[in-house]
Write an enzyme that holds these catalytic residues in place. Structure first.
Site, PDB file in Angstrom:
ATOM      1  N   ILE A  48      44.214  44.413-109.984  1.00 58.75           N
ATOM      2  CA  ILE A  48      45.191  43.871-110.941  1.00 58.75           C
ATOM      3  C   ILE A  48      44.504  43.502-112.259  1.00 58.75           C
ATOM      4  O   ILE A  48      45.016  43.783-113.340  1.00 58.75           O
ATOM      5  CB  ILE A  48      45.944  42.654-110.343  1.00 58.75           C
ATOM      6  CG1 ILE A  48      46.682  43.080-109.067  1.00 58.75           C
ATOM      7  CG2 ILE A  48      46.929  42.059-111.365  1.00 58.75           C
ATOM      8  CD1 ILE A  48      47.417  41.979-108.337  1.00 58.75           C
ATOM      9  N   THR A  57      35.067  31.281-101.747  1.00 59.67           N
ATOM     10  CA  THR A  57      35.330  31.955-103.026  1.00 59.67           C
ATOM     11  C   THR A  57      36.611  31.426-103.648  1.00 59.67           C
ATOM     12  O   THR A  57      36.666  31.134-104.840  1.00 59.67           O
ATOM     13  CB  THR A  57      35.489  33.483-102.812  1.00 59.67           C
ATOM     14  OG1 THR A  57      34.378  33.948-102.095  1.00 59.67           O
ATOM     15  CG2 THR A  57      35.616  34.239-104.111  1.00 59.67           C
ATOM     16  N   TYR A  92      43.407  32.355 -95.526  1.00 61.38           N
ATOM     17  CA  TYR A  92      43.684  32.888 -96.876  1.00 61.38           C
ATOM     18  C   TYR A  92      44.846  32.127 -97.510  1.00 61.38           C
ATOM     19  O   TYR A  92      44.756  31.636 -98.632  1.00 61.38           O
ATOM     20  CB  TYR A  92      43.985  34.387 -96.775  1.00 61.38           C
ATOM     21  CG  TYR A  92      44.334  35.031 -98.089  1.00 61.38           C
ATOM     22  CD1 TYR A  92      43.528  34.861 -99.207  1.00 61.38           C
ATOM     23  CD2 TYR A  92      45.473  35.823 -98.214  1.00 61.38           C
ATOM     24  CE1 TYR A  92      43.850  35.454-100.417  1.00 61.38           C
ATOM     25  CE2 TYR A  92      45.798  36.423 -99.413  1.00 61.38           C
ATOM     26  CZ  TYR A  92      44.987  36.241-100.509  1.00 61.38           C
ATOM     27  OH  TYR A  92      45.312  36.832-101.699  1.00 61.38           O
TER      28      TYR A  92
END
Ligand code: UDP
Length: 338
Positions: free
Chosen positions: A12, A95, A149
């Site tokens: 993206i 992250t 996630y």
């Protein structure tokens, strides 16, 4: 204007960079190439308004310098893709959470607008479609790594909203639904590039589970348009907004559509989730966004049809194949001549 894109060499991010550069803007792009790649941005090197930095956002000094130079920050750097998440949950959490914290901290020192990329995964197992932004998040147990996630991205949203509330740091949060298009890799388990490359190879098209689970696929160019409109809408600041298409299709239906658009004779095979991911893997049955808020804020809603979207992905893979074929042929010719 000058824009910083973290994760700018990702799928993206690279489309966003391309669009900004084509509009005459300047782009500062940061990427550690963990899931992004130079291949995604090679065609943008010709712009002298594009500056790329192959480094992690954990390089605070560089991040601070680039934030200082930018007018707006698009924070897209993240660990994404269900396969990556299941295989590397530590990396996913670290992250996503640390990265967003570092970006918000740097931006808040200069009060630069931050677009935080979140995901439709945060709705989890909620069954009340279409998902509105104020709906409950229904996540599974912490013993199933898939949910790490969604939880890490939900924390990114909480952090962004808290920076806005407490420090008046302007943020816009976009919950991206399944976004597809040229340059998306199938390496991390994404269904569209997987199905298209399988169909073009004549290999079995691997539908996971029963194939009755559904998704809505949005063309990346339209997702980029929505992102750009949101950051130029004052009313969007401090808001969470769904970004995606609301045309729903089952994975079995998608496999059939890909077969039809490619003219492939690949068989469609069904693989149990346990085998495709890990024992006890939980999937979402339906995932459909409410686009009311996006449309109300920006006047925009994605319109590309699914066959158009599939055709664009197919064209991309075919072009890649032609290139690989041409390189192979010229190597063969060279070795025959030597
Ligand atoms: N899927 C599939 N075959 C594949 C890859 C994925 O049937 O080769 C399914 C997957 O189980 C999910 C849907 O396609 O139900 C979308 O998967 P993806 O990883 O692209 O995105 P998600 O919506 O799960 O984040």
């Amino acid at each position: 204007m000058r824009f910083l894109i973290t994760g700018g060499a990702g799928f993206i991010g690279s489309h966003l960079a391309e669009r900004l550069l084509s509009c005459g803007d300047e782009v500062l792009l940061m990427d550690d190439l963990s899931t992004g790649s130079m291949e995604n941005i090679r065609h943008l090197k010709k712009f002298d308004r594009m500056h790329y930095f192959l480094d992690s956002i954990e390089n605070r000094q560089l991040l601070a310098e680039l934030v200082d130079e930018a007018d707006v920050i698009f924070h897209l750097a993240a660990a994404v893709g269900v396969r990556l998440i299941v295989e590397s949950p530590v990396r996913t959490i670290e992250t996503n959470v640390n990265g967003t914290q570092l970006v918000l901290d740097a931006a808040s020192k200069k009060r630069k607008l931050v677009f935080t990329a979140s995901t439709s995964e945060v709705y989890g197992k909620n069954v009340q479609v279409p998902f509105r932004e104020d709906a409950d998040l229904v996540l599974g147990p912490t013993t199933k790594s898939r949910w790490s996630y969604a939880a890490s991205k939900a924390l990114d949203e909480f952090l962004s909203l808290s920076y806005w509330k407490e420090k008046k740091q302007p943020v816009v949060i976009g919950r991206l639904f399944n976004t597809v298009g040229p340059r998306q890799t199938g390496r991390y388990g994404m269904v569209m590039p997987n199905f298209v490359s399988q169909a073009l190879d004549g290999a079995p098209i691997t539908v996971y589970g029963t194939g009755q689970q559904s998704r809505c696929f949005c063309d990346v160019r339209e997702a980029v348009e929505a992102i750009l409109r949101l950051v130029s809408t004052t009313r969007a600041v401090g808001q969470v907004v769904n970004i995606g298409s609301d045309q729903e299709i089952s994975m079995e239906g998608l496999a059939r559509l890909v077969k039809e658009r490619t003219g492939s004779s690949s068989p469609i095979t069904y693989i149990p989730y346990d085998e495709a991911y890990e024992p006890g893997f939980e999937d979402m049955h339906r995932r459909v966004p409410s686009l009311e808020k996006l449309q109300d804020l920006t006047g925009f809603r994605p319109r590309a049809t699914l066959p158009e979207i599939v055709d664009r992905v197919v064209a991309h893979f075919e072009k890649k194949r032609d290139l690989v074929g041409a390189v192979g042929a010229s190597r063969q010719a060279a070795s025959a001549g030597s």
